[in-house]
Design a protein around this motif. Structure first.
Motif, PDB file in Angstrom:
ATOM      1  N   LEU A 164      -0.322   5.264   4.830  1.00 58.09           N
ATOM      2  CA  LEU A 164      -1.670   5.788   4.621  1.00 58.09           C
ATOM      3  C   LEU A 164      -1.730   6.894   3.565  1.00 58.09           C
ATOM      4  N   ASN A 165      -0.615   7.187   2.927  1.00 56.04           N
ATOM      5  CA  ASN A 165      -0.609   8.106   1.797  1.00 56.04           C
ATOM      6  C   ASN A 165      -0.327   7.343   0.507  1.00 56.04           C
ATOM      7  N   GLY A 166       0.539   6.385   0.582  1.00 56.28           N
ATOM      8  CA  GLY A 166       0.934   5.590  -0.563  1.00 56.28           C
ATOM      9  C   GLY A 166       2.256   4.946  -0.272  1.00 56.28           C
ATOM     10  N   GLY A 167       2.222   3.702   0.154  1.00 58.90           N
ATOM     11  CA  GLY A 167       3.459   3.008   0.470  1.00 58.90           C
ATOM     12  C   GLY A 167       3.281   2.001   1.578  1.00 58.90           C
ATOM     13  N   ILE A 168       3.710   0.743   1.312  1.00 57.40           N
ATOM     14  CA  ILE A 168       3.735  -0.299   2.323  1.00 57.40           C
ATOM     15  C   ILE A 168       5.196  -0.608   2.605  1.00 57.40           C
ATOM     16  N   SER A 182       5.688  -1.878  -1.426  1.00 56.21           N
ATOM     17  CA  SER A 182       4.741  -1.478  -2.464  1.00 56.21           C
ATOM     18  C   SER A 182       4.492   0.018  -2.340  1.00 56.21           C
ATOM     19  N   ASP A 183       4.003   0.623  -3.409  1.00 55.31           N
ATOM     20  CA  ASP A 183       3.639   2.044  -3.338  1.00 55.31           C
ATOM     21  C   ASP A 183       2.137   2.224  -3.167  1.00 55.31           C
ATOM     22  N   ASP A 184       1.451   1.170  -2.741  1.00 52.08           N
ATOM     23  CA  ASP A 184       0.005   1.211  -2.541  1.00 52.08           C
ATOM     24  C   ASP A 184      -0.381   1.923  -1.254  1.00 52.08           C
ATOM     25  N   TYR A 185      -1.576   2.474  -1.269  1.00 55.92           N
ATOM     26  CA  TYR A 185      -2.271   2.872  -0.040  1.00 55.92           C
ATOM     27  C   TYR A 185      -2.906   1.605   0.528  1.00 55.92           C
ATOM     28  N   ALA A 186      -2.775   1.343   1.807  1.00 56.67           N
ATOM     29  CA  ALA A 186      -3.256   0.066   2.355  1.00 56.67           C
ATOM     30  C   ALA A 186      -3.856   0.250   3.738  1.00 56.67           C
ATOM     31  N   GLU A 187      -4.924  -0.503   3.989  1.00 57.14           N
ATOM     32  CA  GLU A 187      -5.538  -0.620   5.310  1.00 57.14           C
ATOM     33  C   GLU A 187      -5.962  -2.066   5.507  1.00 57.14           C
ATOM     34  N   ASN A 188      -6.422  -2.382   6.724  1.00 56.35           N
ATOM     35  CA  ASN A 188      -7.004  -3.696   7.042  1.00 56.35           C
ATOM     36  C   ASN A 188      -6.072  -4.831   6.643  1.00 56.35           C
ATOM     37  N   MET A 189      -4.838  -4.767   7.130  1.00 56.23           N
ATOM     38  CA  MET A 189      -3.831  -5.746   6.739  1.00 56.23           C
ATOM     39  C   MET A 189      -3.937  -7.031   7.562  1.00 56.23           C
ATOM     40  N   SER A 190      -3.798  -8.160   6.860  1.00 52.38           N
ATOM     41  CA  SER A 190      -3.718  -9.486   7.480  1.00 52.38           C
ATOM     42  C   SER A 190      -2.613 -10.250   6.769  1.00 52.38           C
ATOM     43  N   ILE A 191      -2.044 -11.250   7.453  1.00 50.94           N
ATOM     44  CA  ILE A 191      -0.970 -12.061   6.872  1.00 50.94           C
ATOM     45  C   ILE A 191      -1.326 -13.528   6.968  1.00 50.94           C
ATOM     46  N   HIS A 192      -1.112 -14.237   5.873  1.00 53.18           N
ATOM     47  CA  HIS A 192      -1.193 -15.699   5.861  1.00 53.18           C
ATOM     48  C   HIS A 192       0.028 -16.208   5.113  1.00 53.18           C
ATOM     49  N   ALA A 193       0.813 -17.063   5.786  1.00 56.15           N
ATOM     50  CA  ALA A 193       2.055 -17.577   5.206  1.00 56.15           C
ATOM     51  C   ALA A 193       2.923 -16.393   4.791  1.00 56.15           C
ATOM     52  N   ASN A 194       3.284 -16.312   3.526  1.00 58.89           N
ATOM     53  CA  ASN A 194       4.150 -15.238   3.043  1.00 58.89           C
ATOM     54  C   ASN A 194       3.372 -14.238   2.197  1.00 58.89           C
ATOM     55  N   GLU A 195       2.074 -14.108   2.473  1.00 59.02           N
ATOM     56  CA  GLU A 195       1.208 -13.229   1.698  1.00 59.02           C
ATOM     57  C   GLU A 195       0.591 -12.163   2.605  1.00 59.02           C
ATOM     58  N   LEU A 196       0.607 -10.941   2.128  1.00 60.40           N
ATOM     59  CA  LEU A 196      -0.055  -9.839   2.824  1.00 60.40           C
ATOM     60  C   LEU A 196      -1.359  -9.531   2.113  1.00 60.40           C
ATOM     61  N   PHE A 197      -2.450  -9.539   2.854  1.00 61.68           N
ATOM     62  CA  PHE A 197      -3.768  -9.197   2.327  1.00 61.68           C
ATOM     63  C   PHE A 197      -4.154  -7.827   2.892  1.00 61.68           C
ATOM     64  N   SER A 394       8.035  13.738  22.950  1.00 59.78           N
ATOM     65  CA  SER A 394       9.379  13.678  22.383  1.00 59.78           C
ATOM     66  C   SER A 394      10.132  12.568  23.107  1.00 59.78           C
ATOM     67  N   PRO A 395      10.854  11.696  22.438  1.00 60.03           N
ATOM     68  CA  PRO A 395      11.050  11.710  20.979  1.00 60.03           C
ATOM     69  C   PRO A 395       9.897  11.049  20.230  1.00 60.03           C
ATOM     70  N   THR A 396       9.685  11.493  19.033  1.00 66.64           N
ATOM     71  CA  THR A 396       8.687  10.936  18.135  1.00 66.64           C
ATOM     72  C   THR A 396       9.330  10.724  16.769  1.00 66.64           C
ATOM     73  N   TYR A 397       8.933   9.651  16.084  1.00 62.01           N
ATOM     74  CA  TYR A 397       9.510   9.332  14.790  1.00 62.01           C
ATOM     75  C   TYR A 397       8.505   9.649  13.696  1.00 62.01           C
ATOM     76  N   ARG A 398       8.983  10.227  12.601  1.00 58.65           N
ATOM     77  CA  ARG A 398       8.111  10.590  11.504  1.00 58.65           C
ATOM     78  C   ARG A 398       8.555   9.903  10.227  1.00 58.65           C
ATOM     79  N   MET A 399       7.615   9.698   9.328  1.00 59.09           N
ATOM     80  CA  MET A 399       7.927   9.080   8.064  1.00 59.09           C
ATOM     81  C   MET A 399       8.303  10.148   7.051  1.00 59.09           C
ATOM     82  N   LEU A 400       9.588  10.345   6.799  1.00 63.45           N
ATOM     83  CA  LEU A 400      10.077  11.310   5.822  1.00 63.45           C
ATOM     84  C   LEU A 400      11.000  10.567   4.852  1.00 63.45           C
ATOM     85  N   GLY A 401      10.465   9.552   4.189  1.00 62.87           N
ATOM     86  CA  GLY A 401      11.292   8.697   3.360  1.00 62.87           C
ATOM     87  C   GLY A 401      12.005   7.658   4.193  1.00 62.87           C
ATOM     88  N   GLU A 402      12.278   7.971   5.422  1.00 60.76           N
ATOM     89  CA  GLU A 402      12.838   7.040   6.395  1.00 60.76           C
ATOM     90  C   GLU A 402      12.402   7.511   7.778  1.00 60.76           C
TER      91      GLU A 402
END
Length: 444
Positions: A164-168, A182-197, A394-402
């Protein structure tokens, strides 16, 4: 007696012809059966030419031999290189399935194997079967992600999420093997076959999960950001003030509804379920819109202070939030009704502010105000409405590059929309010292 002999003679000639024909057909059928049961073994891999060979080589996998059975339409690939995670990696298997013309196939390495079941007509991979699990590629979790920004989604035995900042990103169900898509900001994700919308601000994108190729399907006006999008029956439906639809290539665009859809849109059994506000009465109406006939029908009207709504299994759950004009305090309630709007029941009432409702499994998840930690994530049992549980901080996981485990007594500042995928609950703090994506492993 003479007649009987003559008749017998005629009958005998006919029977001989018929018998000869049947013997010929039986011989042909036997030959076909023998041929279909034959297995052709290819051991000269260097001299073998086939599109699947290129896919294996691209992923660094070495073929030992290939066996062709079922009239040479079913390949069994024997590997001399350990495929590790690739054995059930959806992206890899989709590439291989496409190169194999979407015929079924099998991969074997040592005592490991996977069987791939595909659909030639629709060019889809249906499922992957190993000795320990069956992975249904069409299976989608039933929860409220689709009206809570849908920034996480299940993809076979993987999870795709946006920070939600930049990154899929993509990782396995246990949170390991993080891959950047991807380095995109993304919401409202759906999948069809091998494609992410997905949507990003006012535009709709398509991302190939194997090649990383990205394309823009719809480029909107920044003044009209996309509030919601969902893929259903090879069509993309989205709302940016009005309900629109187009195919998966971005063509055949049409407007279905011009009235403002403002709350909790979701597609259920061919209907768009949503809530709209009457500006004259300031009350809400829950409606269904048939996506095929384009007919609207009212489920329930005259609802005060509707804040969120979700159909789950055989009921519709909704959250109301009423603020006092004097001191600004909230009185909230979670309610349930039948699919036709009848039998409305208050499941639980709160004297604190409640938001971000998501129903999944046997629980209603939500965020509520708490004097000790400002806000907490809690859940309410669907079977025992008085049973509320606070999720452990606790425990909680955060996105810090990993993903990292971090001990933090103030982990919940102000969680936003809750997403639930596999056994993880995702949330993004709206503000505070830890305002980035977090994922909490759900209790059993």
């Amino acid at each position: 007696m003479v007649f009987a002999l003559l008749a017998a003679g005629c009958s005998d000639d006919t029977n001989q012809d018929t018998a000869s024909t049947l013997e010929s057909k039986a011989a042909t059928a036997q030959t076909e059966e023998q041929n279909s049961g034959k297995v052709q073994t290819i051991e000269d891999i260097e001299g073998w030419e086939h599109p699947t060979k290129n896919v294996f080589e691209r992923y660094g996998l070495q073929l030992m031999k290939v066996e062709l059975s079922h009239d040479q339409t079913y390949p069994t690939f024997y590997l001399s290189t350990d495929p590790r995670r690739l054995l059930t990696d959806p992206g890899f298997q989709y590439e291989l399935a496409e190169a194999n013309g979407y015929w079924d196939y099998k991969i074997i390495y040592d005592d490991q194997f996977v069987e791939i079941y595909a659909d030639k007509a629709s060019k889809l991979v249906n499922k992957m079967v190993t000795s320990s699990e069956t992975i249904d590629m069409f299976w989608r979790e039933e929860n409220g992600n689709r009206h809570n920004d849908s920034y996480t989604i299940r993809y076979g035995n993987r999870i795709i999420f946006s920070d939600l900042n930049g990154g899929i990103y993509l990782n396995e169900l246990d949170g390991s093997h993080l891959i950047t898509l991807s380095d995109d900001y993304a919401e409202n994700m759906s999948i069809h076959a091998n494609e992410l919308f997905y949507t990003s601000n006012a535009s709709i994108y398509r991302l190939n999960l194997s090649s990383g190729r990205q394309s823009v399907l719809y480029e909107g006006n920044d003044d009209e950001p996309i509030q919601w999008m969902e893929l259903s029956h090879n069509q993309l439906y989205w709302v940016n003030g009005k309900l629109q639809v187009m195919d998966l290539q971005g063509g055949n665009r049409a407007t279905l509804l011009k009235d403002r859809i403002i709350l909790s849109p979701q597609i259920v059994n061919g209907d768009l379920l949503y809530a709209s506000r009457d500006v004259t009465t300031d009350r809400f109406t829950i409606q269904r819109f048939d996506l095929e006939s384009r007919e609207k029908r009212v489920v329930k009207q005259g609802i005060d202070d509707l804040y969120g709504m979700q159909q789950y299994e055989d009921g519709i759950y909704y959250l109301t939030r009423t603020r006092s004009p004097d001191d600004g305090k909230c009185t909230c309630s979670i309610q349930r009704m039948e699919l036709d709007g009848s039998n409305n029941t208050v499941l639980h009432s709160f004297t604190d502010n409640v938001h971000s409702m998501n129903v999944a499994g046997d629980w209603i998840y939500y965020v509520r105000r708490d004097s000790a930690q400002y806000e907490v994530i809690a859940r309410l049992s669907l079977h025992n409405h008085g049973q509320e549980e606070l999720l452990p901080s606790s425990p909680t996981y955060r996105m810090l590059g990993e993903w990292k485990l971090i001990e933090d007594p103030d982990i919940f500042d102000s969680p936003g929309e809750l997403n639930i995928t596999a056994n993880w609950l995702y949330y993004y703090n709206v503000y505070g010292h830890n305002s980035y994506l977090q994922a909490l492993r759900l209790p059993n």
